[in-house]
Write an enzyme that holds these catalytic residues in place. Structure first.
Site, short mmCIF file in Angstrom:
data_model
loop_
_atom_site.label_atom_id
_atom_site.label_comp_id
_atom_site.label_asym_id
_atom_site.label_seq_id
_atom_site.Cartn_x
_atom_site.Cartn_y
_atom_site.Cartn_z
CB SER A 67 -1.01 0.14 1.24
OG SER A 67 -1.61 -1.08 1.32
N1 SAH Z 1 -0.10 -5.28 4.28
C1 SAH Z 1 0.77 -5.55 3.00
C2 SAH Z 1 -0.09 -5.25 1.89
C3 SAH Z 1 -0.17 -6.43 1.16
S1 SAH Z 1 -1.39 -6.52 -0.33
C4 SAH Z 1 1.98 -4.76 2.82
O1 SAH Z 1 2.26 -4.09 3.63
O2 SAH Z 1 2.83 -5.11 1.93
C5 SAH Z 1 -2.67 -7.66 0.85
C6 SAH Z 1 -2.19 -8.96 1.18
O3 SAH Z 1 -3.30 -9.48 1.57
C7 SAH Z 1 -1.75 -9.80 0.19
O4 SAH Z 1 -0.49 -10.38 0.34
C8 SAH Z 1 -2.70 -11.01 -0.05
O5 SAH Z 1 -2.36 -12.17 -0.27
C9 SAH Z 1 -3.17 -11.09 1.40
N2 SAH Z 1 -4.49 -11.75 1.66
C10 SAH Z 1 -5.65 -11.58 0.83
N3 SAH Z 1 -6.70 -12.36 1.22
C11 SAH Z 1 -6.13 -12.81 2.34
C12 SAH Z 1 -6.54 -13.84 3.47
N4 SAH Z 1 -7.93 -14.46 3.20
N5 SAH Z 1 -5.76 -14.23 4.77
C13 SAH Z 1 -4.33 -13.86 4.62
N6 SAH Z 1 -4.11 -12.98 3.72
C14 SAH Z 1 -4.61 -12.51 2.64
#
Ligand code: SAH
Length: 219
Positions: A67
């Site tokens: 993000s």
């Molecule tokens: N906080 C992260 C944002 C990554 S984008 C950062 O700082 O980089 C969102 C993330 O959520 C992705 O890695 C995706 O794989 C994860 N995600 C999506 N659905 C999920 C679920 N049901 N359980 C765990 N992770 C999930």
């Protein structure tokens, strides 16, 4: 992966990020301090390193994104605004950047990721930065992490269509706070506060996150 650039130049670059966050209304010195301490370029592929300090989202592979700094800062402010914020559960470890930021300002971070290779990289980065108060788990975050709960705050960094009840159940009853981007096409950063059996919901601002998906992915 290397820590190169943690010298002067990068410090100055990080200072500019902090100034921009301040201009956009992020005022909590604890949150701004995180952006001075946590080097964001460690969390993106080397080829994209030049984008690490721009206020944009950066691709981290597997169709996922880290993000933009403003959103990470805003969510961290909302975490610190909760009645208690010692134990925090994050759903969506991704690159691990938000995890590393949270680890600076709360006692314990628990973070769940459904894509194995992302989780492995995040683990390496946190170790490199000597962050020891964050625990990672590979699982479907819709289930939360019940054995470590309840949590003062739970935040999701991927957007579910509806509020996952399992996460509400893992909040402390007195002021536990769920912070999540909610919706599909149109999403709002939303804060739900638990007061016993009552829930108070408020929309913070429109956002754009990747969808929260069910199940796990091993490769
Ligand atoms: N906080 C992260 C944002 C990554 S984008 C950062 O700082 O980089 C969102 C993330 O959520 C992705 O890695 C995706 O794989 C994860 N995600 C999506 N659905 C999920 C679920 N049901 N359980 C765990 N992770 C999930």
């Amino acid at each position: 992966m290397n820590l190169q650039g943690i010298g002067m130049t990068s410090e100055r670059t990080r200072q500019r990020v902090i100034e921009r966050l301040f201009e956009k209304g992020i005022r909590d010195p604890r949150v701004l301090g995180c952006f001075a301490k946590v080097p964001r370029h460690i969390f993106v592929d080397e080829a994209l390193g030049h984008k690490a300090y721009e206020d944009t989202a950066v691709p981290i592979g597997y169709g996922q994104t880290l993000s933009q700094p403003y959103i990470v800062a805003r969510m961290t402010e909302l975490v610190l605004g909760a009645r208690h914020h010692e134990r925090v559960l994050e759903i969506g470890t991704g690159s691990g950047f938000q995890t590393a930021v949270l680890a600076q300002v709360v006692d314990e971070v628990f973070s769940v990721e459904r894509i194995k290779p992302l989780q492995q990289k995040a683990r390496e980065r946190l170790r490199l930065l000597k962050i020891y108060n964050a625990r990672l788990k590979m699982d479907d975050g819709f289930l939360g992490w019940p054995s470590q709960g309840p949590y003062d705050v739970i935040l999701t960094t991927a957007a579910p269509e509806e509020v996952p009840n399992e996460l509400i159940d893992q909040l402390v009853p007195d002021g536990g706070r769920l912070i999540l981007p909610l919706g599909t096409e149109e999403q709002y950063l939303t804060v739900i506060e638990r007061d016993g059996d009552d829930l108070h919901t408020r929309r913070v601002e429109p956002v754009r996150f990747v969808p929260m998906l069910k199940g796990v992915q091993n490769t």
